[in-house]
Design a protein around this motif. Structure first.
Motif, PDB file in Angstrom:
ATOM      1  N   HIS A 288      -5.940   1.355   1.476  1.00 14.79           N
ATOM      2  CA  HIS A 288      -7.354   1.183   1.118  1.00 14.79           C
ATOM      3  C   HIS A 288      -7.996   0.023   1.890  1.00 14.79           C
ATOM      4  O   HIS A 288      -9.142   0.127   2.305  1.00 14.79           O
ATOM      5  CB  HIS A 288      -7.517   1.016  -0.396  1.00 14.79           C
ATOM      6  CG  HIS A 288      -7.277   2.295  -1.126  1.00 14.79           C
ATOM      7  ND1 HIS A 288      -6.069   2.602  -1.707  1.00 14.79           N
ATOM      8  CD2 HIS A 288      -8.072   3.361  -1.317  1.00 14.79           C
ATOM      9  CE1 HIS A 288      -6.150   3.815  -2.237  1.00 14.79           C
ATOM     10  NE2 HIS A 288      -7.350   4.303  -2.023  1.00 14.79           N
TER      11      HIS A 288
ATOM     12  N   MET B 247     -11.967   0.055  -6.247  1.00 15.34           N
ATOM     13  CA  MET B 247     -10.721   0.513  -6.887  1.00 15.34           C
ATOM     14  C   MET B 247     -10.805   0.321  -8.406  1.00 15.34           C
ATOM     15  O   MET B 247     -10.473   1.206  -9.185  1.00 15.34           O
ATOM     16  CB  MET B 247      -9.521  -0.292  -6.364  1.00 15.34           C
ATOM     17  CG  MET B 247      -9.180  -0.069  -4.921  1.00 15.34           C
ATOM     18  SD  MET B 247      -8.690   1.620  -4.600  1.00 15.34           S
ATOM     19  CE  MET B 247      -6.983   1.613  -5.122  1.00 15.34           C
TER      20      MET B 247
ATOM     21  N   ARG C 160      -8.504  14.173   0.758  1.00 21.01           N
ATOM     22  CA  ARG C 160      -8.395  13.096  -0.233  1.00 21.01           C
ATOM     23  C   ARG C 160      -8.033  13.665  -1.609  1.00 21.01           C
ATOM     24  O   ARG C 160      -7.295  13.059  -2.370  1.00 21.01           O
ATOM     25  CB  ARG C 160      -9.703  12.298  -0.335  1.00 21.01           C
ATOM     26  CG  ARG C 160     -10.061  11.411   0.845  1.00 21.01           C
ATOM     27  CD  ARG C 160      -9.156  10.221   0.984  1.00 21.01           C
ATOM     28  NE  ARG C 160      -7.774  10.593   1.267  1.00 21.01           N
ATOM     29  CZ  ARG C 160      -7.331  11.027   2.435  1.00 21.01           C
ATOM     30  NH1 ARG C 160      -8.158  11.133   3.452  1.00 21.01           N
ATOM     31  NH2 ARG C 160      -6.066  11.360   2.601  1.00 21.01           N
TER      32      ARG C 160
ATOM     33  N   HIS D 176      -9.095   1.177   5.163  1.00 24.38           N
ATOM     34  CA  HIS D 176     -10.285   2.043   5.164  1.00 24.38           C
ATOM     35  C   HIS D 176     -11.535   1.349   4.624  1.00 24.38           C
ATOM     36  O   HIS D 176     -12.555   1.990   4.421  1.00 24.38           O
ATOM     37  CB  HIS D 176     -10.000   3.304   4.349  1.00 24.38           C
ATOM     38  CG  HIS D 176      -9.078   4.251   5.065  1.00 24.38           C
ATOM     39  ND1 HIS D 176      -9.525   5.269   5.871  1.00 24.38           N
ATOM     40  CD2 HIS D 176      -7.732   4.301   5.118  1.00 24.38           C
ATOM     41  CE1 HIS D 176      -8.493   5.916   6.383  1.00 24.38           C
ATOM     42  NE2 HIS D 176      -7.389   5.338   5.939  1.00 24.38           N
TER      43      HIS D 176
ATOM     44  N   TRP E 225       5.184   1.717  -3.612  1.00 28.25           N
ATOM     45  CA  TRP E 225       4.193   2.665  -3.072  1.00 28.25           C
ATOM     46  C   TRP E 225       2.775   2.216  -3.461  1.00 28.25           C
ATOM     47  O   TRP E 225       1.850   2.292  -2.657  1.00 28.25           O
ATOM     48  CB  TRP E 225       4.496   4.077  -3.596  1.00 28.25           C
ATOM     49  CG  TRP E 225       3.529   5.127  -3.121  1.00 28.25           C
ATOM     50  CD1 TRP E 225       2.920   5.198  -1.894  1.00 28.25           C
ATOM     51  CD2 TRP E 225       3.061   6.255  -3.868  1.00 28.25           C
ATOM     52  NE1 TRP E 225       2.096   6.303  -1.834  1.00 28.25           N
ATOM     53  CE2 TRP E 225       2.170   6.968  -3.031  1.00 28.25           C
ATOM     54  CE3 TRP E 225       3.321   6.748  -5.147  1.00 28.25           C
ATOM     55  CZ2 TRP E 225       1.528   8.139  -3.443  1.00 28.25           C
ATOM     56  CZ3 TRP E 225       2.690   7.913  -5.561  1.00 28.25           C
ATOM     57  CH2 TRP E 225       1.808   8.602  -4.722  1.00 28.25           C
TER      58      TRP E 225
ATOM     59  N   THR F 248      -4.394  14.202  -1.725  1.00 31.56           N
ATOM     60  CA  THR F 248      -3.672  12.931  -1.908  1.00 31.56           C
ATOM     61  C   THR F 248      -3.684  12.512  -3.373  1.00 31.56           C
ATOM     62  O   THR F 248      -2.671  12.074  -3.921  1.00 31.56           O
ATOM     63  CB  THR F 248      -4.355  11.812  -1.084  1.00 31.56           C
ATOM     64  OG1 THR F 248      -4.595  12.279   0.209  1.00 31.56           O
ATOM     65  CG2 THR F 248      -3.526  10.569  -1.050  1.00 31.56           C
TER      66      THR F 248
HETATM   67  C1  HEM Z   1      -8.025   4.623  -9.110  1.00 34.83           C
HETATM   68  C2  HEM Z   1      -8.317   4.355  -7.848  1.00 34.83           C
HETATM   69  C3  HEM Z   1      -7.655   5.020  -6.673  1.00 34.83           C
HETATM   70  C4  HEM Z   1      -6.412   5.589  -6.564  1.00 34.83           C
HETATM   71  C5  HEM Z   1      -5.339   5.697  -7.634  1.00 34.83           C
HETATM   72  C6  HEM Z   1      -6.286   6.081  -5.205  1.00 34.83           C
HETATM   73  C7  HEM Z   1      -5.164   6.713  -4.697  1.00 34.83           C
HETATM   74  C8  HEM Z   1      -4.927   6.910  -3.347  1.00 34.83           C
HETATM   75  C9  HEM Z   1      -3.667   7.278  -2.749  1.00 34.83           C
HETATM   76  C10 HEM Z   1      -2.376   7.550  -3.533  1.00 34.83           C
HETATM   77  C11 HEM Z   1      -3.829   7.330  -1.405  1.00 34.83           C
HETATM   78  C12 HEM Z   1      -2.763   7.690  -0.347  1.00 34.83           C
HETATM   79  C13 HEM Z   1      -1.943   6.483   0.015  1.00 34.83           C
HETATM   80  C14 HEM Z   1      -0.751   6.874   0.876  1.00 34.83           C
HETATM   81  O1  HEM Z   1      -0.947   7.121   2.090  1.00 34.83           O
HETATM   82  O2  HEM Z   1       0.365   6.937   0.344  1.00 34.83           O
HETATM   83  C15 HEM Z   1      -5.220   7.025  -1.130  1.00 34.83           C
HETATM   84  C16 HEM Z   1      -5.802   6.997   0.117  1.00 34.83           C
HETATM   85  C17 HEM Z   1      -7.142   6.853   0.345  1.00 34.83           C
HETATM   86  N1  HEM Z   1      -8.109   6.632  -0.605  1.00 34.83           N
HETATM   87 FE1  HEM Z   1      -7.787   6.231  -2.550  1.00 34.83          FE
HETATM   88  N2  HEM Z   1      -7.449   5.839  -4.525  1.00 34.83           N
HETATM   89  C18 HEM Z   1      -8.310   5.194  -5.374  1.00 34.83           C
HETATM   90  C19 HEM Z   1      -9.586   4.784  -5.083  1.00 34.83           C
HETATM   91  C20 HEM Z   1     -10.254   5.081  -3.917  1.00 34.83           C
HETATM   92  C21 HEM Z   1     -11.648   4.794  -3.665  1.00 34.83           C
HETATM   93  C22 HEM Z   1     -12.583   4.113  -4.648  1.00 34.83           C
HETATM   94  C23 HEM Z   1     -11.919   5.240  -2.395  1.00 34.83           C
HETATM   95  C24 HEM Z   1     -13.200   5.208  -1.604  1.00 34.83           C
HETATM   96  C25 HEM Z   1     -14.356   4.805  -2.017  1.00 34.83           C
HETATM   97  C26 HEM Z   1     -10.693   5.791  -1.852  1.00 34.83           C
HETATM   98  C27 HEM Z   1     -10.542   6.320  -0.592  1.00 34.83           C
HETATM   99  C28 HEM Z   1      -9.331   6.558   0.012  1.00 34.83           C
HETATM  100  C29 HEM Z   1      -9.154   6.748   1.450  1.00 34.83           C
HETATM  101  C30 HEM Z   1     -10.258   6.766   2.509  1.00 34.83           C
HETATM  102  C31 HEM Z   1      -7.776   6.914   1.662  1.00 34.83           C
HETATM  103  C32 HEM Z   1      -7.067   7.015   3.016  1.00 34.83           C
HETATM  104  C33 HEM Z   1      -6.383   8.254   3.308  1.00 34.83           C
HETATM  105  C34 HEM Z   1      -5.573   8.222   4.595  1.00 34.83           C
HETATM  106  O3  HEM Z   1      -6.076   7.847   5.643  1.00 34.83           O
HETATM  107  O4  HEM Z   1      -4.422   8.618   4.532  1.00 34.83           O
HETATM  108  N3  HEM Z   1      -9.705   5.690  -2.816  1.00 34.83           N
HETATM  109  N4  HEM Z   1      -5.859   6.776  -2.332  1.00 34.83           N
END
Ligand code: HEM
Length: 209
Positions: free
Chosen positions: A101, A111, A70, A104, A93, A73
């Motif tokens: 999200h 967020m 993560r 998941h 994107w 990412t």
């Molecule tokens: C400012 C808020 C957030 C941003 C900018 C952000 C950004 C990102 C990005 C860019 C991805 C990859 C998306 C892709 O596949 O292109 C992602 C995936 C993910 N994020 Fe976040 N996120 C944020 C908040 C959160 C929060 C609050 C959580 C959990 C409590 C979280 C958990 C995850 C999970 C579990 C993935 C999935 C990864 C996968 O299976 O590929 N994110 N996030």
């Protein structure tokens, strides 16, 4: 022909008043400070995930062994955000990021909470590096970015949730709208009767139709 995702992205962006939406001046300011902003990457990513793992409802979304993946990412997202360009592909994107999200179980408040964290963290770090006045300017641009990306991720969440409901139930959008309207009317009615009608705020609420 535009893909449905690009159309959804445009539809959401068009609903934002230009004064709150991320624009060319914001992009130029972020570009101007890109070297400094890129230097923030490691600390920002560390603080971001420390915050997520410190709060049980957010931690519960994460798999026990996924922190490092993560972090990678988020690093990639930060690099792409700071270096631009803010083109159709970038905004689409962000709609996809919203969908990832949803998949998941990351909810909109989670967020938004992390966007809040990101902005506060940036304010502190920018004030310490470029001084208060420039920090305020750059923060203004990141606030526009936060509003724009949150609009994309949260509305895409709702749109796709509804789409799946429509597909699986066979209900037409107009029927779903009517069901929602009717549920909301009932909820408003119940709340009005159960609240103390003498309170000013309830008085105001009872004028909502
Ligand atoms: C400012 C808020 C957030 C941003 C900018 C952000 C950004 C990102 C990005 C860019 C991805 C990859 C998306 C892709 O596949 O292109 C992602 C995936 C993910 N994020 Fe976040 N996120 C944020 C908040 C959160 C929060 C609050 C959580 C959990 C409590 C979280 C958990 C995850 C999970 C579990 C993935 C999935 C990864 C996968 O299976 O590929 N994110 N996030």
């Amino acid at each position: 022909m535009k893909s449905p995702l690009v159309e959804l992205t445009e539809m959401i962006l068009n609903q934002l008043p230009p004064s709150s939406r991320f624009g060319e001046e914001d992009a130029a300011l972020v570009h101007y400070h890109r070297t400094l902003l890129l230097e923030f990457e490691s600390d920002l990513v560390q603080g971001f995930y420390d915050t997520i793992y410190a709060h049980a409802p957010l931690r519960a979304v994460m798999q026990s062994d996924e922190r490092s993946a993560r972090e990678t990412t988020l690093r990639q997202w930060w690099q792409r955000t700071v270096t631009g360009p803010f083109d159709e592909r970038y905004w689409t994107w962000q709609v996809l990021v919203g969908l990832v999200h949803v998949k998941h179980g990351v909810k909109n408040p989670m967020m938004m909470g992390m966007w809040g964290w990101l902005l506060s963290w940036l304010r502190n770090r920018l004030t310490a590096t470029v001084g208060e006045s420039e920090a305020t300017r750059v923060l203004g641009s990141f606030e526009h970015l936060a509003v724009t990306v949150q609009a994309l991720t949260s509305e895409s969440y709702l749109e796709h949730y509804l789409k799946v409901l429509q597909r699986t139930t066979g209900f037409k959008p107009a029927l779903l709208d009517r069901l929602v309207q009717s549920e909301i009317n009932q909820l408003l009615e119940e709340t009005r009767t159960s609240w103390n009608e003498t309170e000013t705020v309830v008085g105001k609420l009872s004028t909502v139709s």
